[in-house]
Scaffold this motif. Sequence first.
Motif, mmCIF file in Angstrom:
data_model
loop_
_atom_site.group_PDB
_atom_site.id
_atom_site.type_symbol
_atom_site.label_atom_id
_atom_site.label_comp_id
_atom_site.label_asym_id
_atom_site.label_seq_id
_atom_site.Cartn_x
_atom_site.Cartn_y
_atom_site.Cartn_z
ATOM 1 N N ALA A 158 16.877 -6.785 7.149
ATOM 2 C CA ALA A 158 15.523 -6.507 6.669
ATOM 3 C C ALA A 158 14.499 -7.430 7.323
ATOM 4 N N VAL A 159 14.823 -8.713 7.444
ATOM 5 C CA VAL A 159 13.851 -9.644 8.023
ATOM 6 C C VAL A 159 13.739 -9.424 9.536
ATOM 7 N N MET A 160 14.809 -8.958 10.185
ATOM 8 C CA MET A 160 14.684 -8.599 11.600
ATOM 9 C C MET A 160 13.703 -7.432 11.756
ATOM 10 N N ASN A 161 13.775 -6.483 10.830
ATOM 11 C CA ASN A 161 12.798 -5.386 10.835
ATOM 12 C C ASN A 161 11.385 -5.916 10.628
ATOM 13 N N LEU A 162 11.250 -6.913 9.758
ATOM 14 C CA LEU A 162 9.922 -7.465 9.476
ATOM 15 C C LEU A 162 9.358 -8.211 10.685
ATOM 16 N N LYS A 181 1.112 4.042 7.911
ATOM 17 C CA LYS A 181 1.642 5.367 8.230
ATOM 18 C C LYS A 181 1.621 5.622 9.730
ATOM 19 N N TYR A 182 2.406 4.858 10.461
ATOM 20 C CA TYR A 182 2.581 5.052 11.892
ATOM 21 C C TYR A 182 4.074 5.159 12.171
ATOM 22 N N GLU A 183 4.431 5.999 13.123
ATOM 23 C CA GLU A 183 5.838 6.277 13.359
ATOM 24 C C GLU A 183 6.615 5.061 13.842
ATOM 25 N N ASP A 184 5.933 4.105 14.435
ATOM 26 C CA ASP A 184 6.634 2.915 14.916
ATOM 27 C C ASP A 184 6.547 1.751 13.943
ATOM 28 N N LEU A 185 5.962 1.975 12.752
ATOM 29 C CA LEU A 185 5.762 0.873 11.813
ATOM 30 C C LEU A 185 6.310 1.146 10.421
ATOM 31 N N HIS A 186 6.071 2.343 9.898
ATOM 32 C CA HIS A 186 6.374 2.608 8.484
ATOM 33 C C HIS A 186 7.846 2.390 8.159
ATOM 34 N N LEU A 188 9.914 0.394 9.328
ATOM 35 C CA LEU A 188 10.310 -1.007 9.323
ATOM 36 C C LEU A 188 9.947 -1.708 8.020
ATOM 37 N N LEU A 189 9.160 -1.044 7.170
ATOM 38 C CA LEU A 189 8.665 -1.686 5.947
ATOM 39 C C LEU A 189 9.159 -1.022 4.666
ATOM 40 N N VAL A 190 9.920 0.046 4.760
ATOM 41 C CA VAL A 190 10.271 0.832 3.566
ATOM 42 C C VAL A 190 11.174 0.062 2.607
ATOM 43 N N HIS A 191 11.794 -1.021 3.049
ATOM 44 C CA HIS A 191 12.653 -1.786 2.137
ATOM 45 C C HIS A 191 11.857 -2.707 1.222
ATOM 46 N N PRO A 197 9.077 4.730 0.294
ATOM 47 C CA PRO A 197 8.710 6.062 0.796
ATOM 48 C C PRO A 197 8.152 6.956 -0.312
ATOM 49 N N SER A 198 7.340 7.911 0.085
ATOM 50 C CA SER A 198 6.778 8.923 -0.821
ATOM 51 C C SER A 198 5.888 8.328 -1.898
ATOM 52 N N GLU A 199 5.283 7.187 -1.622
ATOM 53 C CA GLU A 199 4.356 6.571 -2.565
ATOM 54 C C GLU A 199 3.076 6.197 -1.842
ATOM 55 N N LEU A 200 1.992 6.140 -2.606
ATOM 56 C CA LEU A 200 0.718 5.729 -2.038
ATOM 57 C C LEU A 200 0.728 4.230 -1.807
ATOM 58 N N HIS A 201 0.263 3.831 -0.647
ATOM 59 C CA HIS A 201 0.255 2.422 -0.294
ATOM 60 C C HIS A 201 -1.186 1.941 -0.134
ATOM 61 N N SER A 202 -1.434 0.762 -0.603
ATOM 62 C CA SER A 202 -2.769 0.185 -0.447
ATOM 63 C C SER A 202 -3.004 -0.182 1.018
#
Length: 371
Positions: A158-162, A181-186, A188-191, A197-202
Amino acid sequence: MSEIHLVIQDQPQAVTDAAPRPSRELLASESVVRKSRRGKAGKVVYDDNMLSTFHVRHSVIPTIAAEVAFYTLWSVLWTVLYKTTNALSGLAVNPLIITILGVVMGLLLVFRTNTAYDRYWEARRLWGTLFTHARNLARFVWVAVKVKQPHDQLEKHAVMNLILAYVVACKHHLRFEYGTKYEDLHQLLVHLPEYKPSELHSTLDNLPLEISFHISAFVQKTRSQDQVDIPTTSNMITALSGMIDCLSSFERIRDSPIPKAYSIHLKQTLFLYLATLPFQLLQQLGWVTIPVVFIASFTLLGILAIAGEIENPFGYDVNDLHLEDFCNTLKDEFINIMSRTYDLDPATWDRPVRMSDFHRLITTNEDRKQK
């Protein structure tokens, strides 16, 4: 004494696990492959041939084409009037003005171009520094952090993803692209709880800084549970602090363009110079004034356009920094590290090759190639 030593080296020796591996144990094919891979060309291509003279795609020609056409037509108009109408013979101006204004324009353009390139090069240097800190932090996390429980391995992934997400988020942040909401970013943060996923993010104004908080929390957690020693923890904190420092420097470059007054005055001066240039050349050059104005406008406007294009090197222009390639390179490196099916344990190493055999091995390959 040295000759005796060489003779002893060439004699067969008993192979033991404690002795280095002689070079003759290597297969010839392995040696050839390693030799052929040296000096392989990379992805960077330097335009050092004549064909680059005719390139249009990476040039500023599309940007300046309209302005160059305007000044060229402007010179055509007054040249035709001068050559066909005697009443306009007084349009000619003393060409000494060319020298005076030319020196001023040269100084202004040199300063403008150097300032823009300094910003471009500093941005590239900072991206290299960011890569160094990210690689060091990933190395500490993947090698030095101990796995005591099954969930610890997931946390390391997880931290490698971060770490990768921090670099990618810097790219989007510098382009004023907020959110996740970018294909190369989202992905990496879903954990993280706030980015399920499937939730509104600030939408945060500074996502890289938010990611650094989570990385810092991981560093503190591993230290509190004695998964890593104090010196390594200090190195991890230093690497993370360096990444944040790079972010602040990126923002300084992006948010501090050249002052408007200087940029506007330079464009106004260039306009006056090119607009009056035909009147200074008509008397001496006649019809040749038209191609001269075309060349002068193409050169000066091109230099100004290059400076404007590289002043902010974080965008999507073809001459901007290739941030996508940078991020993809780091991603590939991390994937290669995390896809290992074995632990990085020196106890699993085999016998190394004797260092004294290196020259002999290279010489043998070169001799074989010549034959």
